[in-house]
Each structure stands twice: as C-alpha cells, then as structure tokens.
Design an enzyme around this catalytic site. Structure first.
Site, PDB file in Angstrom:
ATOM      1  N   GLY A  22       0.814  -1.218   0.000  1.00 45.76           N
ATOM      2  CA  GLY A  22       0.000   0.000   0.000  1.00 45.76           C
ATOM      3  C   GLY A  22       0.842   1.260   0.000  1.00 45.76           C
ATOM      4  O   GLY A  22       2.028   1.223  -0.304  1.00 45.76           O
ATOM      5  N   LEU A  24       0.401   3.644  -2.123  1.00 52.72           N
ATOM      6  CA  LEU A  24       0.773   3.496  -3.532  1.00 52.72           C
ATOM      7  C   LEU A  24       1.270   4.819  -4.126  1.00 52.72           C
ATOM      8  O   LEU A  24       0.744   5.881  -3.826  1.00 52.72           O
ATOM      9  CB  LEU A  24      -0.433   2.993  -4.330  1.00 52.72           C
ATOM     10  CG  LEU A  24      -1.031   1.671  -3.834  1.00 52.72           C
ATOM     11  CD1 LEU A  24      -2.262   1.292  -4.659  1.00 52.72           C
ATOM     12  CD2 LEU A  24       0.003   0.538  -3.887  1.00 52.72           C
ATOM     13  N   HIS A  28       4.244   2.028  -8.127  1.00 57.71           N
ATOM     14  CA  HIS A  28       3.298   0.912  -8.050  1.00 57.71           C
ATOM     15  C   HIS A  28       2.332   0.944  -9.235  1.00 57.71           C
ATOM     16  O   HIS A  28       2.006  -0.090  -9.813  1.00 57.71           O
ATOM     17  CB  HIS A  28       2.444   1.004  -6.775  1.00 57.71           C
ATOM     18  CG  HIS A  28       3.209   0.813  -5.500  1.00 57.71           C
ATOM     19  ND1 HIS A  28       3.352   1.808  -4.562  1.00 57.71           N
ATOM     20  CD2 HIS A  28       3.866  -0.266  -5.009  1.00 57.71           C
ATOM     21  CE1 HIS A  28       4.053   1.362  -3.536  1.00 57.71           C
ATOM     22  NE2 HIS A  28       4.387   0.107  -3.779  1.00 57.71           N
TER      23      HIS A  28
END
Ligand code: PAF
Length: 269
Positions: A22, A24, A28
């Site tokens: 996570g 992000l 990503h």
C-alpha cells in the site's frame, strides 16, 4: 478470492499480480499498468506484512492510506484488490520460513536479518492464493526480485516474474512509500543516493571498480544527515563482488536519511 480466481481461470483468463504494502505511488501504478497490458485481469494486493519488518516501530508507522490507495487503483484500471486482514494471512504464532540460501543473507539481509524470510513467506502465501500467470516487482528492491526469483525456481512455482524499472521523481529520487517520512531537508540530502549511482554508471567503463565505489562512498558519507549502510557494485545475479568481466552488474545503496531508511540501485549492465 480463490473461488473467484478459479472461475476466471476456467474461463481462460490470464492474471497479472502486483503485490504491495500500500501507500501506492506512481512506481506501483506503473506495475499495475504493466499487469493490465500483459494479462486479461490485473490484481493488486495491499498487505502490510508484519513478518518482514525487523523493527516494531517501523511496522507501526508504516503508512496505511487505504481509501486513497483504492482511488488510485480504480484510476489505474486495476481489476481486483486483495486486502486481507493479518489474521487471515497468518495463524497465531506461525513459525515456519523458507530457506532459499545465501541471497537472503547478503546486503539487505545483513542489515535486516530475517527480512527476506518474511518476504518469501508472504509472497509464497500470496502466490498460492492467487496463482498468477505473471507477477510484477519493482527494480527498486532489486535483491527482493532475486530472492523471489530463487524461491520460484526452487519450488517450481508456475509464475513468470517481471521486473519493472524504478520510477523516479524529476530530480532523481527513487519513488518509495517511505519518502513521505522525509523532512524537506532530508529530501534534499537524499538526492545524493541517485547522484552517486548515476556517477558510478557514467564512469564505470573508464575507472577501476574500487575507485568508483570509493568515490561514491565518499560522496554519500560527506552528505549531511545521511548515514550510509552500504554501497556495493556486484554481480547482478549472485550479489557477489563484481569485476570488469562480470556480465550483469548492478550498484546498490542503502542509507538512513534522517530517520528514514532508503534503498536505491542502478543496473550498470
Ligand atoms: O515490496 C513490497 O512491497 C513487499 O516486500 C511485498 C513484495 C509486497 C511483500 O510484502
């Protein structure tokens, strides 16, 4: 998740998987883009994996902006988000780990003992649940790619790994979920890492390896607020010291900038 993906496989759909913790960032999202382009279905996991943290405070303060992340995944056209709670991924007090050999003990492994055992443990579980055709990892954690590749080889896992290039800010800083912890001053000092890597690559052919390495180390250690952990020029497959005849060469760096630990690397050839 398993049932849903089984149905997709029966329909002949290919799956591309991007495992993340996570927070992000565009790095990503570039993995998601590649997963979409290379497969029928793109799947992202967000799971802050407790077993790969070697420091409880680091785990505690790891950013978890889930609502923002979901919005970004929707924007990037990700098809499926897998966001399991810790107690569904781990039973109480799980004690096993894989042994993939020396790769997990070198470089990062020396400074974060047990880190890659936590990574292989969770990626192994994720691959078992999702059974992706392809899995996408960022080059920023170059050693992680080698470690996961070794696991896939040793366990004959039917997944193709794709390593995607590092995404950088315009001034060269490698994108990382940890960058939000950098103060304005840290942020400036952190640039020394990508600068040292670039200089290493540019001057590689015309200098002795020891000399370029020493130069990069001097640069980083003279930068205020930066505590170097390692700067190594190594064989890109084994992570052993490289010489001029080594076929694949990569320079890797890890340093603390203020209170934040950063890693970065450049593929020299
Ligand atoms: O690179 C990461 O974010 C993590 O190490 C990974 C691969 C998602 C495993 O927790």
């Amino acid at each position: 998740m398993q049932q849903y993906l089984k149905e997709l496989r029966i329909l002949g759909k290919t799956t591309g998987f991007v495992p993340t913790m996570g927070a992000l960032h565009p790095g990503h999202l570039s993995l998601i883009k590649q997963a979409r382009e290379g497969n029928d279905v793109a799947i992202c996991s967000i799971f802050v994996n407790p077993t790969q943290f070697t420091d409880a405070a680091d785990l505690e303060k790891y950013p978890r902006p889930i609502a923002d992340d979901i919005q970004k995944l929707e924007g990037a056209g990700c098809d499926i988000l897998f966001n399991p709670p810790v107690n569904q991924m781990y039973a109480d007090n799980e004690q096993w780990h894989l042994n993939i050999g020396e790769l997990e003990y070198l470089l990062e492994g020396k400074f974060r003992p047990g880190h890659y055992q936590g990574v292989t443990q969770v990626v192994y579980k994720m691959f078992n649940i999702i059974m992706p055709d392809r899995a996408y990892f960022g080059q920023k954690d170059y050693q992680q790619v080698l470690v996961v590749r070794k696991m896939v080889e040793l366990l004959n896992m039917p997944v193709t790994l794709v390593m995607c290039p590092i995404e950088r800010e315009p001034d060269g800083l490698a994108m990382s979920s940890r960058n939000i912890h950098l103060s304005a001053d840290d942020r400036k000092h952190a640039l020394v890492l990508s600068k040292a890597l670039n200089i290493t690559k540019e001057n590689f052919d015309s200098n002795y390896i020891e000399k370029i390495q020493e130069y990069a180390i001097q640069m980083i250690t003279h930068e205020p607020g930066v505590q170097l952990e390692y700067f190594e020029i190594v064989d890109g497959n084994t992570l052993h010291e490289a010489d001029k005849d080594t076929q694949n060469i990569v320079a890797l760096v890890a340093a603390r900038v203020g209170n934040t630990r950063l890693i970065d690397n450049v593929i020299i050839r």
